[in-house]
Design a protein around this motif. Structure first.
Motif, PDB file in Angstrom:
ATOM      1  N   ASP A  63     -38.335 -26.551  -7.152  1.00 10.41           N
ATOM      2  CA  ASP A  63     -38.360 -27.354  -5.932  1.00 10.41           C
ATOM      3  C   ASP A  63     -36.973 -27.408  -5.291  1.00 10.41           C
ATOM      4  N   ASP A  64     -36.171 -26.369  -5.516  1.00  7.63           N
ATOM      5  CA  ASP A  64     -34.808 -26.368  -5.003  1.00  7.63           C
ATOM      6  C   ASP A  64     -34.376 -24.948  -4.652  1.00  7.63           C
ATOM      7  N   TYR A  65     -33.259 -24.843  -3.917  1.00  5.99           N
ATOM      8  CA  TYR A  65     -32.778 -23.538  -3.477  1.00  5.99           C
ATOM      9  C   TYR A  65     -31.331 -23.664  -3.031  1.00  5.99           C
ATOM     10  N   ILE A  66     -30.706 -22.529  -2.781  1.00  5.81           N
ATOM     11  CA  ILE A  66     -29.335 -22.462  -2.280  1.00  5.81           C
ATOM     12  C   ILE A  66     -29.329 -21.504  -1.095  1.00  5.81           C
ATOM     13  N   THR A  67     -28.602 -21.858  -0.039  1.00  7.60           N
ATOM     14  CA  THR A  67     -28.469 -20.952   1.095  1.00  7.60           C
ATOM     15  C   THR A  67     -27.012 -20.539   1.260  1.00  7.60           C
ATOM     16  N   THR A  68     -26.821 -19.286   1.649  1.00 13.96           N
ATOM     17  CA  THR A  68     -25.490 -18.728   1.875  1.00 13.96           C
ATOM     18  C   THR A  68     -25.426 -18.160   3.282  1.00 13.96           C
ATOM     19  N   GLU A  69     -24.653 -18.791   4.144  1.00 13.99           N
ATOM     20  CA  GLU A  69     -24.415 -18.252   5.473  1.00 13.99           C
ATOM     21  C   GLU A  69     -23.246 -17.278   5.398  1.00 13.99           C
ATOM     22  N   SER A  70     -23.434 -16.063   5.953  1.00 14.81           N
ATOM     23  CA  SER A  70     -22.389 -15.060   5.832  1.00 14.81           C
ATOM     24  C   SER A  70     -22.528 -14.017   6.922  1.00 14.81           C
ATOM     25  N   ASP A  71     -21.481 -13.225   7.072  1.00 14.04           N
ATOM     26  CA  ASP A  71     -21.546 -12.066   7.954  1.00 14.04           C
ATOM     27  C   ASP A  71     -21.603 -10.784   7.140  1.00 14.04           C
ATOM     28  N   LEU A  72     -22.136 -10.885   5.930  1.00  9.01           N
ATOM     29  CA  LEU A  72     -22.284  -9.706   5.085  1.00  9.01           C
ATOM     30  C   LEU A  72     -23.227  -8.709   5.744  1.00  9.01           C
ATOM     31  N   ASP A  73     -22.790  -7.506   5.928  1.00  3.19           N
ATOM     32  CA  ASP A  73     -23.639  -6.414   6.389  1.00  3.19           C
ATOM     33  C   ASP A  73     -23.660  -5.360   5.297  1.00  3.19           C
ATOM     34  N   ILE A  74     -24.561  -5.527   4.358  1.00  2.21           N
ATOM     35  CA  ILE A  74     -24.628  -4.599   3.235  1.00  2.21           C
ATOM     36  C   ILE A  74     -25.067  -3.238   3.763  1.00  2.21           C
ATOM     37  N   GLY A  75     -24.231  -2.247   3.558  1.00  2.00           N
ATOM     38  CA  GLY A  75     -24.487  -0.925   4.085  1.00  2.00           C
ATOM     39  C   GLY A  75     -25.289  -0.057   3.146  1.00  2.00           C
ATOM     40  N   PRO A  76     -25.291   1.253   3.385  1.00  2.00           N
ATOM     41  CA  PRO A  76     -26.092   2.173   2.580  1.00  2.00           C
ATOM     42  C   PRO A  76     -25.762   2.139   1.090  1.00  2.00           C
ATOM     43  N   ALA A  77     -24.494   1.921   0.755  1.00  2.00           N
ATOM     44  CA  ALA A  77     -24.095   1.873  -0.656  1.00  2.00           C
ATOM     45  C   ALA A  77     -23.729   0.439  -1.021  1.00  2.00           C
ATOM     46  N   PHE A  78     -24.401  -0.102  -2.016  1.00  2.00           N
ATOM     47  CA  PHE A  78     -24.136  -1.482  -2.432  1.00  2.00           C
ATOM     48  C   PHE A  78     -24.509  -1.662  -3.895  1.00  2.00           C
ATOM     49  N   THR A  79     -24.000  -2.736  -4.480  1.00  2.00           N
ATOM     50  CA  THR A  79     -24.388  -3.154  -5.823  1.00  2.00           C
ATOM     51  C   THR A  79     -24.578  -4.659  -5.811  1.00  2.00           C
ATOM     52  N   ILE A  80     -25.663  -5.126  -6.387  1.00  2.00           N
ATOM     53  CA  ILE A  80     -25.888  -6.553  -6.554  1.00  2.00           C
ATOM     54  C   ILE A  80     -26.347  -6.795  -7.978  1.00  2.00           C
ATOM     55  N   GLY A  81     -25.795  -7.809  -8.627  1.00  2.00           N
ATOM     56  CA  GLY A  81     -26.206  -8.027 -10.004  1.00  2.00           C
ATOM     57  C   GLY A  81     -25.717  -9.331 -10.579  1.00  2.00           C
ATOM     58  N   GLY A  82     -26.370  -9.745 -11.654  1.00  2.00           N
ATOM     59  CA  GLY A  82     -26.009 -10.960 -12.365  1.00  2.00           C
ATOM     60  C   GLY A  82     -26.976 -11.197 -13.504  1.00  2.00           C
ATOM     61  N   TRP A  83     -26.928 -12.404 -14.019  1.00  4.95           N
ATOM     62  CA  TRP A  83     -27.780 -12.781 -15.152  1.00  4.95           C
ATOM     63  C   TRP A  83     -28.955 -13.623 -14.678  1.00  4.95           C
ATOM     64  N   VAL A  84     -30.141 -13.342 -15.216  1.00  3.17           N
ATOM     65  CA  VAL A  84     -31.377 -14.020 -14.821  1.00  3.17           C
ATOM     66  C   VAL A  84     -32.099 -14.523 -16.067  1.00  3.17           C
ATOM     67  N   ARG A  85     -32.528 -15.787 -16.011  1.00  5.90           N
ATOM     68  CA  ARG A  85     -33.383 -16.348 -17.068  1.00  5.90           C
ATOM     69  C   ARG A  85     -34.634 -16.911 -16.425  1.00  5.90           C
ATOM     70  N   LEU A  86     -35.785 -16.455 -16.857  1.00  5.83           N
ATOM     71  CA  LEU A  86     -37.059 -16.941 -16.343  1.00  5.83           C
ATOM     72  C   LEU A  86     -37.568 -18.056 -17.254  1.00  5.83           C
ATOM     73  N   ASP A  87     -37.893 -19.213 -16.657  1.00  3.94           N
ATOM     74  CA  ASP A  87     -38.317 -20.360 -17.461  1.00  3.94           C
ATOM     75  C   ASP A  87     -39.810 -20.653 -17.384  1.00  3.94           C
ATOM     76  N   LYS A  88     -40.530 -19.978 -16.479  1.00  4.47           N
ATOM     77  CA  LYS A  88     -41.954 -20.243 -16.332  1.00  4.47           C
ATOM     78  C   LYS A  88     -42.660 -18.992 -15.844  1.00  4.47           C
ATOM     79  N   ASN A  89     -43.813 -18.682 -16.431  1.00  5.23           N
ATOM     80  CA  ASN A  89     -44.591 -17.535 -15.981  1.00  5.23           C
ATOM     81  C   ASN A  89     -44.959 -17.703 -14.509  1.00  5.23           C
TER      82      ASN A  89
END
Length: 222
Positions: A63-89
């Motif tokens: 029931d919550d979220y985070i928003t990020t306002e930015s001028d990021l223009d991710i181009g053809p080459a990019f990497t995104i990553g981090g750690w994820v834990r799923l707590d509910k099916n």
């Protein structure tokens, strides 16, 4: 140690210039700090701090979220990553998807308002999905999607990294291993300038596809 864990997985797969870095260690004045020094701080709406892989993490209870306002223009080459834990099916949440991150905005009738997009999602079968779409001048779009072959286990931390390089190689890594890869001309064009972590935004003010889990040490390079 925490530093050994970080170097073992995500750090070795990151490439390009660091644009955004969320350690997710603390909330101050309802905001999280962008440690890349690019000032892409996030506005916290209900998410809380909990135990992470490296220090603390950001916990989403559906029931919550985070928003990020930015001028990021991710181009053809990019990497995104981090750690994820799923707590509910996913199906136990009454949804078909749980959105980890998206830049798109859904308007009336379920129509996506911006046509280029990047999204990281947990699907109905608890598999990670990484999707990109690119728009042309007519605002039609084409997309590409990668998925992990096996479902995530509840309560376990996974290192998730998505990459697209300048040679059109689009790849998804789980715990340092490539699990899905294609060659595609599709590259995201981010026109909305607002990332949402933990849900999908709708024009009626509702946030759907809500995530039940935790995120830690997320970075975006390009």
């Amino acid at each position: 140690s925490a530093s050994e864990i970080q170097s073992l997985y995500g750090a070795s797969l990151q490439s390009g210039v660091l644009q955004l870095y969320y350690p997710f260690n603390q909330i101050a004045n309802n905001r999280i700090e962008d440690a890349s020094n690019n000032n892409y701080d996030g506005a916290v709406n209900g998410a809380r701090v909990g135990g992470g892989v490296v220090g603390n993490a950001m916990v989403f209870d559906g029931d919550d979220y985070i928003t990020t306002e930015s001028d990021l223009d991710i181009g053809p080459a990019f990497t995104i990553g981090g750690w994820v834990r799923l707590d509910k099916n996913t199906l136990d949440t009454g949804q078909n998807e749980q959105r980890i991150l998206s830049d798109f905005f859904v308007g009336a009738g379920g129509k996506t308002v911006n046509y280029g997009s990047l999204s990281l999602t947990v699907g109905a079968e608890n598999r990670i999905k990484l999707g990109i779409r690119s728009a042309d001048s007519s605002q039609s779009s084409v997309g590409a999607e990668l998925r992990t072959p096996e479902p995530l286990q509840i309560g376990r931390w996974y290192n998730v990294v998505g990459r697209r390089d300048s040679k059109n190689n689009f790849s998804l890594y789980l715990d340092g291993k490539a699990v899905s890869s294609i060659i595609t001309p599709v590259a995201p064009y981010l026109s909305d300038k607002l990332f949402t972590w933990g849900s999908t935004r709708y024009s009626d003010g509702q946030n759907q596809d809500r995530f039940h889990g935790a995120l830690d040490e997320f970075r975006i390079h390009y």
